[in-house]
Design a protein around this motif. Sequence first.
Motif, PDB file in Angstrom:
ATOM      1  N   ALA A   1      47.124  34.825  23.898  1.00 32.44           N
ATOM      2  CA  ALA A   1      47.789  33.801  24.696  1.00 32.44           C
ATOM      3  C   ALA A   1      48.383  34.427  25.961  1.00 32.44           C
ATOM      4  O   ALA A   1      48.316  33.835  27.045  1.00 32.44           O
ATOM      5  CB  ALA A   1      48.867  33.103  23.873  1.00 32.44           C
ATOM      6  N   HIS A   2      48.946  35.626  25.840  1.00 27.60           N
ATOM      7  CA  HIS A   2      49.510  36.335  26.990  1.00 27.60           C
ATOM      8  C   HIS A   2      48.431  36.599  28.054  1.00 27.60           C
ATOM      9  O   HIS A   2      48.709  36.571  29.253  1.00 27.60           O
ATOM     10  CB  HIS A   2      50.145  37.646  26.528  1.00 27.60           C
TER      11      HIS A   2
ATOM     12  N   GLY B   1      46.900  33.598  18.977  1.00 30.80           N
ATOM     13  CA  GLY B   1      47.861  34.668  18.749  1.00 30.80           C
ATOM     14  C   GLY B   1      48.575  35.027  20.038  1.00 30.80           C
ATOM     15  O   GLY B   1      48.118  34.700  21.133  1.00 30.80           O
ATOM     16  N   PRO B   2      49.704  35.734  19.918  1.00 28.75           N
ATOM     17  CA  PRO B   2      50.524  35.999  21.110  1.00 28.75           C
ATOM     18  C   PRO B   2      49.846  36.895  22.143  1.00 28.75           C
ATOM     19  O   PRO B   2      50.003  36.671  23.343  1.00 28.75           O
ATOM     20  CB  PRO B   2      51.793  36.643  20.543  1.00 28.75           C
ATOM     21  N   PHE B   3      49.088  37.901  21.727  1.00 23.93           N
ATOM     22  CA  PHE B   3      48.451  38.793  22.694  1.00 23.93           C
ATOM     23  C   PHE B   3      47.400  38.043  23.504  1.00 23.93           C
ATOM     24  O   PHE B   3      47.394  38.086  24.743  1.00 23.93           O
ATOM     25  CB  PHE B   3      47.827  40.002  21.991  1.00 23.93           C
TER      26      PHE B   3
ATOM     27  N   SER C   1      38.824  39.189  20.466  1.00 24.15           N
ATOM     28  CA  SER C   1      39.415  37.936  19.988  1.00 24.15           C
ATOM     29  C   SER C   1      38.351  36.999  19.422  1.00 24.15           C
ATOM     30  O   SER C   1      38.533  36.411  18.351  1.00 24.15           O
ATOM     31  CB  SER C   1      40.177  37.240  21.116  1.00 24.15           C
TER      32      SER C   1
ATOM     33  N   ARG D   1      47.680  27.123  13.108  1.00 18.79           N
ATOM     34  CA  ARG D   1      48.036  28.535  13.160  1.00 18.79           C
ATOM     35  C   ARG D   1      46.816  29.400  12.894  1.00 18.79           C
ATOM     36  O   ARG D   1      46.642  30.448  13.500  1.00 18.79           O
ATOM     37  CB  ARG D   1      49.138  28.855  12.144  1.00 18.79           C
TER      38      ARG D   1
ATOM     39  N   SER E   1      44.893  29.550  16.128  1.00 21.23           N
ATOM     40  CA  SER E   1      45.593  29.815  17.383  1.00 21.23           C
ATOM     41  C   SER E   1      45.190  31.194  17.882  1.00 21.23           C
ATOM     42  O   SER E   1      44.865  32.070  17.090  1.00 21.23           O
ATOM     43  CB  SER E   1      47.104  29.726  17.189  1.00 21.23           C
TER      44      SER E   1
END
Length: 139
Positions: free
Chosen positions: A19-20, A15-17, A61, A10, A13
């Motif tokens: 990864a999107h 993160g969701p943004f 990022s 985690r 990772s």
Amino acid sequence: MGDVRNDDERRISPGPFAAHLGFRMLRADEEGSLIEADPQPEHLNGAGIVHGGYLAALLDSATGWAVHARLPAGVPAPHVHLSVQYVRAAAGGTTLVCRGRCVTAGRLVASAEAEITQGDRVIARAITTHAVLAGPTRR
């Protein structure tokens, strides 16, 4: 206390943004961060080149994860400044490689830098400042 392996996964990772946007975190450790991205047609601007916002997000990022890798787990360090220099246009459909490095990580402020390359060509660079919000941070 959770599974250490899962906590480490985690911690690095994207993160969701990110990864999107299709960013692939390859490494985030004391040496810095390494992220790859393959810009798709939806990441291009009207001129058909990779949008500057996509490049800025990649730099954001990489610098963020380089800083977080130097801080204790759970210590937030949001960007308070991001300065981007666009060197040349990036082509869609060709892998971008972004390397980030934490320059300093103090008790209140951290700084980092990153560079995006496509093949052997520099596409963009950034320098960042981060507010370290909690806990002892110097290592």
